[in-house]
Design a protein around this motif. Structure first.
Motif, short mmCIF file in Angstrom:
data_model
loop_
_atom_site.label_atom_id
_atom_site.label_comp_id
_atom_site.label_asym_id
_atom_site.label_seq_id
_atom_site.Cartn_x
_atom_site.Cartn_y
_atom_site.Cartn_z
N ASP A 36 51.69 2.22 49.77
CA ASP A 36 50.93 1.54 48.55
C ASP A 36 49.80 2.17 48.65
OD1 ASP A 36 53.22 -0.11 47.75
OD2 ASP A 36 52.22 -2.66 48.78
N GLN A 37 48.76 2.37 49.56
CA GLN A 37 47.75 3.06 49.43
C GLN A 37 47.99 4.18 49.00
OE1 GLN A 37 45.71 2.57 52.69
NE2 GLN A 37 44.71 0.99 52.79
N LEU A 38 48.87 5.43 49.88
CA LEU A 38 49.31 7.00 49.28
C LEU A 38 49.96 7.06 47.70
CD1 LEU A 38 51.89 8.16 51.57
CD2 LEU A 38 48.47 7.83 51.56
N ILE A 39 50.45 5.60 47.23
CA ILE A 39 50.86 5.19 45.85
C ILE A 39 49.82 5.47 45.34
CG2 ILE A 39 52.30 4.30 44.21
CD1 ILE A 39 54.13 3.82 46.03
N GLY A 44 46.47 7.57 41.00
CA GLY A 44 44.68 7.05 40.74
C GLY A 44 44.40 6.08 39.59
N CYS A 45 45.47 4.67 40.30
CA CYS A 45 45.58 3.45 39.87
C CYS A 45 45.92 2.70 40.17
CB CYS A 45 45.67 3.37 38.30
SG CYS A 45 48.05 4.01 37.95
N GLU A 46 45.14 1.48 40.17
CA GLU A 46 46.12 0.17 41.07
C GLU A 46 47.54 -0.54 40.95
OE1 GLU A 46 44.61 -1.35 43.24
OE2 GLU A 46 43.25 -0.27 43.18
N SER A 69 57.44 12.47 51.09
CA SER A 69 56.17 13.56 50.70
C SER A 69 55.92 12.95 53.16
CB SER A 69 55.57 12.96 50.24
OG SER A 69 54.74 12.04 51.09
N MET A 70 56.77 12.55 53.49
CA MET A 70 55.92 11.87 55.15
C MET A 70 56.92 12.93 55.54
SD MET A 70 54.07 8.92 54.88
CE MET A 70 55.62 7.65 54.60
N ASP A 71 57.96 13.25 55.37
CA ASP A 71 58.77 14.33 56.76
C ASP A 71 58.13 15.41 57.69
OD1 ASP A 71 58.21 16.35 55.11
OD2 ASP A 71 60.37 17.02 54.23
N THR A 72 56.99 16.19 57.73
CA THR A 72 56.09 16.50 58.53
C THR A 72 55.31 15.56 59.61
OG1 THR A 72 54.44 16.86 57.20
CG2 THR A 72 55.70 18.11 57.35
N ARG A 73 54.96 13.95 59.49
CA ARG A 73 54.57 13.50 59.88
C ARG A 73 54.78 12.39 60.92
NH1 ARG A 73 49.91 10.79 56.86
NH2 ARG A 73 49.73 11.04 54.85
#
Ligand code: S3P
Length: 180
Positions: A36-39, A44-46, A69-73
């Protein structure tokens, strides 16, 4: 094949994903990440504004993009939004990231936790208790289908839930926390 070294937390709103996730991250010395934070950072908005202006489907697309987008984490505890499992396409993505853990809580506990804030657009209804019951009935089977581990934290402190998650994950053969 060894699992990716991440723990992914799924579960209903108010099940403790963010709070338990932070405890887990600090115990394991993993990074804490919240979809949720990444989104909200990317948009750029809630989240409430995304639902209002673009609708729920657009938010669901952002959730899928974020997972991709997290596939390398590695070495992350990833807390996800409570609706991440409603899109079947996310199930394989979630599993590909590491060990998926479902945090469960009773409807009563959920209601007490979520009624304190107005930042959850899906619960801004005339009868949030009914909404919770209906959404839970539809989603709980999905959380448990995707997850390898399920922990009910209704009567536990966040630290105790984290202990149980770590214990259960250590027992997964080839899991990121299994002893060498
Ligand atoms: C949602 C849960 C929220 C957030 C959005 C939609 C859902 O996250 O992603 O409001 O559909 O259950 P939390 O589970 O962290 O509250």
């Amino acid at each position: 094949m060894a699992k990716r070294a991440n723990l992914i937390l799924v579960g209903f709103m108010g099940s403790g994903k963010s709070s338990v996730g932070r405890v887990l991250a600090s115990r394991l010395q993993f990074q804490f990440v919240d979809t949720d934070q990444l989104i909200t950072q990317r948009a750029g908005c809630e989240i409430t504004a995304i639902f209002e202006k673009q609708g729920e489907e657009a938010f669901r697309d952002l959730e899928t993009e974020t997972l991709r987008s997290m596939d390398t984490r590695e070495h992350c505890v990833i807390a996800t939004g409570g609706g991440i499992v409603v899109k079947e396409r996310n199930h394989a993505l979630l599993r590909s990231l590491g060990v998926v853990v479902c945090l469960k809580a009773d409807p009563k506990v959920i209601f007490e936790r979520v009624s304190r804030n107005t930042k959850r657009p899906l619960l801004q209804t005339a009868n949030p208790k009914d909404t919770i019951m209906n959404l839970l009935a539809a989603r709980q089977p999905l959380y448990e289908k995707v997850a390898e581990v399920t922990i009910d934290g209704s009567s536990l402190q966040h630290e105790q839930v984290a202990d149980r998650v770590i214990d259960a994950c250590r027992r997964i053969p080839d899991g990121p926390l299994s002893p060498l």
